[in-house]
Design a protein around this motif. Sequence first.
Motif, short mmCIF file in Angstrom:
data_model
loop_
_atom_site.label_atom_id
_atom_site.label_comp_id
_atom_site.label_asym_id
_atom_site.label_seq_id
_atom_site.Cartn_x
_atom_site.Cartn_y
_atom_site.Cartn_z
N TRP A 40 50.57 31.70 42.76
CA TRP A 40 50.65 32.53 43.96
C TRP A 40 49.79 33.78 43.80
O TRP A 40 49.03 34.14 44.69
CB TRP A 40 52.11 32.89 44.23
N ASN A 41 49.89 34.44 42.64
CA ASN A 41 49.14 35.66 42.41
C ASN A 41 47.64 35.37 42.33
O ASN A 41 46.82 36.15 42.83
CB ASN A 41 49.63 36.33 41.12
N PHE A 42 47.26 34.26 41.72
CA PHE A 42 45.85 33.88 41.63
C PHE A 42 45.27 33.65 43.02
O PHE A 42 44.16 34.09 43.33
CB PHE A 42 45.71 32.65 40.76
N THR A 43 46.02 32.98 43.88
CA THR A 43 45.57 32.74 45.25
C THR A 43 45.41 34.06 46.00
O THR A 43 44.44 34.25 46.74
CB THR A 43 46.58 31.84 45.98
N LYS A 44 46.34 34.99 45.79
CA LYS A 44 46.26 36.30 46.44
C LYS A 44 45.02 37.06 45.98
O LYS A 44 44.31 37.66 46.80
CB LYS A 44 47.53 37.09 46.12
N GLN A 45 44.72 37.01 44.68
CA GLN A 45 43.54 37.70 44.16
C GLN A 45 42.25 37.06 44.68
O GLN A 45 41.27 37.76 44.96
CB GLN A 45 43.55 37.68 42.63
N LEU A 46 42.23 35.74 44.81
CA LEU A 46 41.05 35.08 45.36
C LEU A 46 40.81 35.48 46.82
O LEU A 46 39.67 35.66 47.24
CB LEU A 46 41.18 33.56 45.26
N ARG A 47 41.90 35.63 47.59
CA ARG A 47 41.76 36.07 48.98
C ARG A 47 41.20 37.49 49.05
O ARG A 47 40.37 37.81 49.89
CB ARG A 47 43.09 36.00 49.70
N LYS A 48 41.68 38.36 48.15
CA LYS A 48 41.18 39.73 48.13
C LYS A 48 39.71 39.77 47.73
O LYS A 48 38.92 40.55 48.28
CB LYS A 48 42.01 40.57 47.15
N THR A 49 39.33 38.92 46.79
CA THR A 49 37.94 38.85 46.36
C THR A 49 37.06 38.34 47.48
O THR A 49 35.96 38.87 47.72
CB THR A 49 37.80 37.94 45.13
N ARG A 50 37.50 37.34 48.21
CA ARG A 50 36.73 36.79 49.33
C ARG A 50 36.58 37.84 50.43
O ARG A 50 35.51 37.99 51.01
CB ARG A 50 37.41 35.53 49.88
#
Length: 93
Positions: A40-50
């Motif tokens: 979940w946290n990895f997905t959240k960080q990827l969204r922030k990076t995008r």
Amino acid sequence: MLAALITLEDAVPDDNDVVAGWTAFWIFLALIAATAFLLWNFTKQLRKTRAAADRGVFGPTDEPEAETTEPATDVAADTPDSADDEHPATNGG
């Protein structure tokens, strides 16, 4: 004496004596919860990076832009050569 004790001991336990227990069950559930949290946290960080990349925080990328309709021109061919100019690879660029 030690040899007699070793031969008397049964090395293979009975099937009813071997159980995983509640401790192993709770450890298993904790590992599942930790993995779910990390995903979940990895997905959240990827969204922030995008989102940051879409805003242009990271600067230019090597990907060609789809919106450009003009043909690309060679910048080096348009500028005159100068003896004072350094090669981009030598000045960290």
